[in-house]
Design a protein around this motif. Structure first.
Motif, short mmCIF file in Angstrom:
data_model
loop_
_atom_site.label_atom_id
_atom_site.label_comp_id
_atom_site.label_asym_id
_atom_site.label_seq_id
_atom_site.Cartn_x
_atom_site.Cartn_y
_atom_site.Cartn_z
N HIS A 101 26.91 46.78 19.80
CA HIS A 101 26.24 47.30 18.62
C HIS A 101 26.54 46.40 17.43
O HIS A 101 27.59 45.73 17.38
N ALA A 102 25.64 46.37 16.47
CA ALA A 102 25.77 45.46 15.34
C ALA A 102 27.10 45.65 14.61
O ALA A 102 27.75 44.68 14.22
N GLU A 103 27.52 46.90 14.44
CA GLU A 103 28.75 47.16 13.68
C GLU A 103 30.00 46.68 14.43
O GLU A 103 31.04 46.47 13.81
N THR A 104 29.88 46.50 15.73
CA THR A 104 30.99 45.94 16.52
C THR A 104 30.93 44.42 16.54
O THR A 104 31.93 43.74 16.32
N LEU A 105 29.74 43.90 16.81
CA LEU A 105 29.57 42.46 16.93
C LEU A 105 29.88 41.74 15.62
O LEU A 105 30.44 40.64 15.62
N PHE A 106 29.52 42.36 14.50
CA PHE A 106 29.71 41.73 13.20
C PHE A 106 30.75 42.46 12.36
O PHE A 106 30.69 42.47 11.14
N ALA A 107 31.74 43.07 13.03
CA ALA A 107 32.76 43.86 12.34
C ALA A 107 33.52 43.03 11.32
O ALA A 107 33.81 43.49 10.21
N LEU A 124 31.43 42.54 8.19
CA LEU A 124 31.31 43.77 7.41
C LEU A 124 32.62 44.07 6.67
O LEU A 124 32.60 44.51 5.51
N GLU A 125 33.75 43.81 7.33
CA GLU A 125 35.05 44.03 6.67
C GLU A 125 35.23 43.06 5.50
O GLU A 125 35.73 43.45 4.43
N ALA A 126 34.83 41.80 5.69
CA ALA A 126 34.97 40.81 4.61
C ALA A 126 34.09 41.18 3.42
O ALA A 126 34.52 41.07 2.26
N LEU A 127 32.88 41.62 3.69
CA LEU A 127 31.99 42.04 2.60
C LEU A 127 32.56 43.23 1.85
O LEU A 127 32.52 43.28 0.62
N ALA A 128 33.09 44.20 2.60
CA ALA A 128 33.66 45.39 1.96
C ALA A 128 34.84 45.01 1.06
O ALA A 128 35.02 45.58 -0.03
N ALA A 129 35.64 44.04 1.51
CA ALA A 129 36.82 43.63 0.73
C ALA A 129 36.42 42.95 -0.58
O ALA A 129 37.16 43.03 -1.57
N HIS A 130 35.27 42.29 -0.61
CA HIS A 130 34.83 41.57 -1.80
C HIS A 130 33.80 42.34 -2.61
O HIS A 130 33.34 41.87 -3.66
N ASP A 131 33.44 43.53 -2.15
CA ASP A 131 32.35 44.29 -2.77
C ASP A 131 32.86 45.08 -3.97
O ASP A 131 33.60 46.06 -3.81
N ASP A 132 32.45 44.68 -5.16
CA ASP A 132 32.89 45.39 -6.37
C ASP A 132 31.73 46.06 -7.10
O ASP A 132 31.86 46.46 -8.25
N THR A 169 22.39 43.83 1.40
CA THR A 169 21.36 42.79 1.40
C THR A 169 21.96 41.43 1.74
O THR A 169 21.36 40.64 2.50
N ASP A 170 23.15 41.14 1.21
CA ASP A 170 23.83 39.89 1.55
C ASP A 170 24.17 39.83 3.04
O ASP A 170 24.09 38.77 3.67
N TYR A 171 24.55 40.97 3.61
CA TYR A 171 24.83 41.03 5.05
C TYR A 171 23.59 40.68 5.85
O TYR A 171 23.66 39.95 6.85
N LEU A 172 22.44 41.20 5.42
CA LEU A 172 21.20 40.95 6.16
C LEU A 172 20.74 39.50 6.03
O LEU A 172 20.31 38.89 7.01
N LEU A 173 20.83 38.95 4.84
CA LEU A 173 20.25 37.63 4.57
C LEU A 173 21.26 36.49 4.68
O LEU A 173 20.87 35.33 4.73
N GLY A 174 22.53 36.82 4.70
CA GLY A 174 23.57 35.80 4.81
C GLY A 174 24.01 35.26 3.46
O GLY A 174 23.22 35.18 2.51
N LEU A 197 31.05 34.02 0.93
CA LEU A 197 31.87 34.77 -0.01
C LEU A 197 32.81 33.84 -0.78
O LEU A 197 32.97 32.66 -0.44
N ALA A 198 33.42 34.37 -1.81
CA ALA A 198 34.27 33.57 -2.69
C ALA A 198 35.43 32.91 -1.95
O ALA A 198 35.89 31.83 -2.32
N ASP A 199 35.91 33.56 -0.88
CA ASP A 199 37.03 32.97 -0.13
C ASP A 199 36.58 32.02 0.97
O ASP A 199 37.38 31.56 1.79
N GLY A 200 35.27 31.75 1.02
CA GLY A 200 34.73 30.82 2.02
C GLY A 200 34.22 31.47 3.28
O GLY A 200 33.67 30.78 4.15
N THR A 201 34.37 32.79 3.42
CA THR A 201 33.86 33.49 4.60
C THR A 201 32.34 33.38 4.65
O THR A 201 31.65 33.69 3.68
N VAL A 202 31.83 32.95 5.78
CA VAL A 202 30.39 32.79 5.95
C VAL A 202 29.81 34.05 6.58
O VAL A 202 30.24 34.49 7.65
N ILE A 203 28.83 34.65 5.90
CA ILE A 203 28.10 35.80 6.44
C ILE A 203 26.79 35.26 7.02
O ILE A 203 25.97 34.70 6.29
N THR A 204 26.65 35.39 8.32
CA THR A 204 25.48 34.80 8.97
C THR A 204 24.22 35.61 8.67
O THR A 204 24.27 36.84 8.57
#
Length: 358
Positions: free
Chosen positions: A7-13, A16-24, A39-44, A47-54
């Motif tokens: 499932h998407a929430e498992t494959l891209f866990a 999702l965790e990185a986005l939540a940590a930076h989400d203000d 929207t950033d999760y969907l489109l890629g 993040l500020a720490d260099g994490t790439v959201i595909t």
């Protein structure tokens, strides 16, 4: 033993965790991420720490913003489009990002009954004790309302009209009556519905005007350019190759571009340069079918070839995807091969391979 498809929430866990940590930014009640982060999760993004959201969806950002904003209102979301425009894919990833759970799913068919939308009963307990809460078997919709999550309804227009209309009370009143228990279930914050529908199914089970008013419709288009479609196919084929552990090399970009070009030209009825009109076969020839053709070619190359995708690996799958009507489509494809593919520099191998399959 690994699952064939997580499932998407498992494959891209991790994403999702990185986005939540930076989400203000502000989050609607019970949302895992803010609308901006969804929207950033969907489109890629990066993040500020260099994490790439595909990117999960390659296309117009505004469309995704409209879809996400709809889910933050009291309107449900209807994703509409021709087959292969990533409606189910977007629905799953939206739900994973918003609710953290994409498994609350109702698959629409001609045989879908009201109990799939509402609830069912454990008949052994029903006969023994009568209607009780213990005997009630909740539907995915019931659980989504109770837990404040999003329920997905696939192929809404395939569901009979009288069953569709059970959604009206759910979407307008945010309640699900249980007359057998003289009670009801009320939706809690975070509940909403994402439905998908095939625009080619119009006339099968049209939505009533009352139900249409409960949805905000977002039309997902086919990729607007050749390069965009190539990017989508390249990304999905790479992920499919990894998930299926195919023993083949990643296909060359030029091979993917050739297949995408053929499908776009046959789908659009003209060559990509606009200089020649061509006949179109009966099938949809969607991006999803291009992905399937290339993935199947990789399987042939890996298991029965030298591990490198070639024209013969592509041809058999391509002909099967294009020729749906045995009376007319072979002639349409043969004419296209003779007038377009044969004349292109460097395409003779694909021309010969496809001719052998017809």
């Amino acid at each position: 033993m690994s699952n064939l498809r997580e499932h998407a929430e498992t494959l891209f866990a991790s994403e999702l965790e990185a986005l939540a940590a930076h989400d203000d930014k502000p989050r609607p009640d019970q949302w895992k991420l803010s609308p901006w982060a969804v929207t950033d999760y969907l489109l890629g993004t990066t993040l500020a720490d260099g994490t790439v959201i595909t990117p999960k969806y390659i296309g117009d950002r505004r469309l995704m913003e409209i879809a996400v904003a709809t889910l933050a209102t009291d309107r449900a979301l209807l994703l509409l489009g021709v087959p292969g425009t990533a409606k189910s894919w977007v629905s799953e990833h939206l739900t994973a990002a918003v609710s953290g759970d994409s498994t609350l799913l109702i698959q629409g068919t001609a045989g879908t009954g009201e109990e799939a939308m509402r609830y069912n009963w454990n008949y052994a307990m029903l006969l023994a004790k009568g209607p009780t809460e213990e005997a009630l078997v909740p539907s995915p919709m019931f659980n989504a309302m109770k837990d404040g999550k999003i329920c997905r309804v696939e192929e809404l227009t395939r569901i009979p009209s009288d069953v569709q209309d059970t959604l009206i009370t759910i979407l307008s009143e945010k309640t699900l009556p249980i007359p057998e228990l003289s009670s009801e279930t009320q939706a809690v914050s975070g509940f909403n519905v994402i439905a998908t529908a095939n625009s080619r199914d119009r006339g099968v089970n049209e939505l009533s005007s009352a139900l249409q008013r409960r949805f905000n419709t977002v039309v997902l288009p086919l990729p607007s350019t050749l390069d965009t479609e190539v990017d989508i196919v390249q990304s999905r084929v790479a992920s499919m190759k990894q998930a299926l552990s195919l023993p083949a090399e990643v296909p060359a970009l030029e091979e993917i571009r050739r297949v995408v070009t053929i499908f776009r030209e046959l789908r659009g009825g003209a060559t990509v340069d606009g200089k020649a009109k061509i006949k179109s076969p009966s099938g949809t020839l969607s991006t999803a079918e291009v992905i399937s053709v290339v993935t199947n070619g990789l399987s042939l190359a890996g298991h029965f070839g030298n591990g490198s995708l070639n024209a013969h690996d592509l041809a058999s799958s391509m002909v099967g995807a294009i020729v749906k009507d045995p009376a007319n489509d072979p002639g349409v494809f043969r004419e296209y091969l003779e007038t377009v593919v044969k004349e292109r520099d460097g395409w003779k191998d694909l021309y010969r391979a496809c001719r052998e399959q017809l």
